[in-house]
Design an enzyme around this catalytic site. Structure first.
Site, short mmCIF file in Angstrom:
data_model
loop_
_atom_site.label_atom_id
_atom_site.label_comp_id
_atom_site.label_asym_id
_atom_site.label_seq_id
_atom_site.Cartn_x
_atom_site.Cartn_y
_atom_site.Cartn_z
CD1 TRP A 151 -31.88 -61.11 25.92
CD2 TRP A 151 -33.40 -61.81 27.39
NE1 TRP A 151 -33.13 -60.97 25.35
CE2 TRP A 151 -34.08 -61.39 26.23
CE3 TRP A 151 -34.16 -62.28 28.47
CZ2 TRP A 151 -35.46 -61.43 26.10
CZ3 TRP A 151 -35.54 -62.34 28.35
CH2 TRP A 151 -36.17 -61.92 27.17
CG ASN A 152 -33.77 -67.34 28.26
OD1 ASN A 152 -32.66 -67.35 27.72
ND2 ASN A 152 -34.67 -68.28 28.03
CE LYS A 175 -22.79 -60.67 21.62
NZ LYS A 175 -24.13 -60.37 22.14
N GLY A 228 -31.18 -68.85 20.97
CA GLY A 228 -31.80 -67.55 20.80
C GLY A 228 -32.99 -67.65 19.86
CD GLU A 250 -33.34 -74.01 22.99
OE1 GLU A 250 -34.36 -73.50 22.46
OE2 GLU A 250 -32.88 -73.65 24.07
CG LEU A 251 -32.97 -71.76 16.54
CD1 LEU A 251 -33.17 -71.77 15.04
CD2 LEU A 251 -31.95 -70.69 16.94
CB CYS A 284 -36.77 -71.47 23.98
SG CYS A 284 -35.83 -72.61 25.00
CD GLU A 385 -39.88 -67.84 21.15
OE1 GLU A 385 -39.64 -68.77 21.93
OE2 GLU A 385 -39.04 -67.40 20.35
#
Length: 492
Positions: A151-152, A175, A228, A250-251, A284, A385
């Protein structure tokens, strides 16, 4: 309130269940639109459309040069409608108009870049050690790609995945986050205008268990591209492994931003502010651990706190606002919980630490820019985080100490180094376990430069020329043009 449908097979369609859910404006704390609540039936329709488009539609016979031209048209349309798309994102996720407008205006570069790469995907002729054979390789698209975004930065992070996926010849089912789906559906209108064939790009909105899970588990999905949290990433990775899907992820991150005594301290203060308070810390790559050399610690912290307290909070649509609200109510509550955890662990609060009370923040989900000192690297506030405007300041003695502290984490997404010593800069970039290292800057990204993480910060890379291969598979072709027949029971 506005109402957004799914986008499947080139048309906007109602959810199969007839159910809808509200999306909220973080600045007002009130709903502003209804989104289609998808389920496995909607996912099946979208994947079937994408699979059909990949296997038998006009997309299958579209040349690489034609794909490139199509991507460039998409870029042109995004550039034309940048202000409209940015306004939708600000309303839906609460990030600053100044940042979102710059971001959306930058998005076309991805479509231009990968549009240019589309017809430059070349295989090789292999000089074999065997006579009488021709062997060559070619790159082929994977098929249906599931794109799952947070959502960022909804449109930007969708673009990082969609542009190379289409350039490589894949089709896609997107999605978006249930908190910020509107901009993806506004973008879908531009796909029609650009001439993207039906089924090539599909968008199903809804919740993870109802849309994300059946999408990831679908046997006709060849790849999952996800941005996410690491916790969600691990679940997706495990699910994708059941059908041996390709994945890029990408976490999360807990990135160190390291300030040495010889740095330009004014620049470093700006870099520390940018690293954690830009985008309200909801990135992130946030530099959420600020490592400061002992000899300048107190002076630097004074400068930093003074600067942080001047940050203008308020309406994210206003171009002079510097810190906006948290995007979601659960995230707002999570950040406040972490502030309480930090206090309980013995960290010392020196700025912020509570919900914003300024009148200009209204009923939004605002948290003051927060700074803790006396943080130990094994505290939860330094290891987990937070994804909000919360900075942990940690002392270090020398280079070796800085490297040790920086690398003592499960993450490895990014790092910053502030120094005038070029030798030290090079040593630090080599010693830090991070996919991106910035020297005397922070938060710089480009469509040309790979981005991704070490360790539990992800798998694979996004951006740059090489990453298009993340959306391709290699085929090796052997042709006998004169090799003699040999014993059929012995490998040639």
């Amino acid at each position: 309130m506005e109402k957004y449908q799914h986008y499947i097979d080139g048309a906007f369609v109602d959810p199969s269940s007839g159910r809808w859910f509200e999306t909220f404006n973080p600045y007002t704390g009130k709903p502003w639109a209804e989104m289609a609540r998808g389920d496995a039936i909607d996912v099946e329709r979208a994947v079937a459309a994408a699979h059909c488009a990949f296997e038998s539609g006009p997309w299958k016979t579209t040349t690489a040069s034609e794909r490139g031209a199509l991507l460039r048209r998409i870029g042109d349309l995004v550039a034309r409608d940048a202000e409209k798309l940015a306004a939708i994102e600000v309303r839906d996720n609460g990030k600053l108009m100044a940042e979102m407008l710059a971001q959306v205006r930058y998005i076309p570069q991805w479509y231009y870049y990968y549009g240019g790469l589309a017809d430059k995907i070349e295989g090789s002729v292999i000089p074999l050690d065997k006579r009488g054979y021709l062997n060559y390789t070619k790159y082929e698209p994977l098929g249906v790609v599931a794109i799952i975004t947070p959502w960022n930065s909804p449109l930007m992070l969708t673009t990082w995945k969609l542009a190379p996926a289409l350039a490589a010849g894949n089709t896609a089912v997107i999605k978006p986050s249930e908190f910020t789906s509107a901009s993806a559906l506004e973008f879908a209108k531009l796909l029609d205008e650009a001439g993207v064939p039906p089924g090539v790009v599909n968008i199903v909105t809804g919740f993870g268990g109802e849309v994300g899970t059946p999408l990831i588990e679908h046997d006709k999905v060849a790849k999952v591209a996800f941005t996410g949290s690491d916790a969600t990433g691990k679940k997706i990775y495990a699910a994708a492994a059941q059908t041996m899907k390709h994945v890029t992820m990408e976490l999360g991150g807990k990135s160190p931003n390291i300030v040495f005594a010889d740095a330009d301290l004014d620049d470093a203060v700006n870099g520390a502010i940018s690293g954690i308070f830009a985008a309200t810390g909801q990135t992130c790559l946030a530099g959420s651990r600020l490592l400061v050399e002992d000899s300048i610690h107190d002076d630097f912290l004074d400068r930093l706190v003074t600067r942080a307290k001047t940050a203008r909070m308020g309406d994210p649509a206003s171009l002079d606002t510097q810190v906006g609200p948290m995007t979601t109510l659960p995230q707002y509550q999570k950040v406040l919980d972490y502030i309480a955890i930090a206090l309980g662990e013995g960290a010392t609060l020196v700025a912020g630490g509570k919900p914003a009370e300024q009148p200009e923040c209204g009923d939004g989900w605002f948290v003051e820019p927060t700074i803790f000192k006396d943080v130990k690297n094994d505290m939860r506030i330094a290891q987990e985080e937070v994804f909000g405007p919360v900075l942990s300041v940690i002392r270090f003695k020398d280079e070796d100490d800085a490297v040790r502290i920086a690398n003592e984490t499960i993450y490895g997404l990014a790092a910053g180094v502030w120094t005038r010593d070029i030798g030290r800069a090079i040593r630090m970039t080599e010693a830090l376990h991070a996919g991106t290292v910035w020297v005397n800057t922070y938060r710089a990204t480009s469509f040309m430069s790979p981005f991704g993480g070490y360790r539990q910060s992800g798998i694979g890379r996004e951006n740059g020329a090489e990453m298009i291969k993340e959306y391709l598979q290699t085929k090796s072709v052997w042709m006998n043009f004169g090799a003699p027949s040999t014993n059929p029971f012995v490998q040639r």
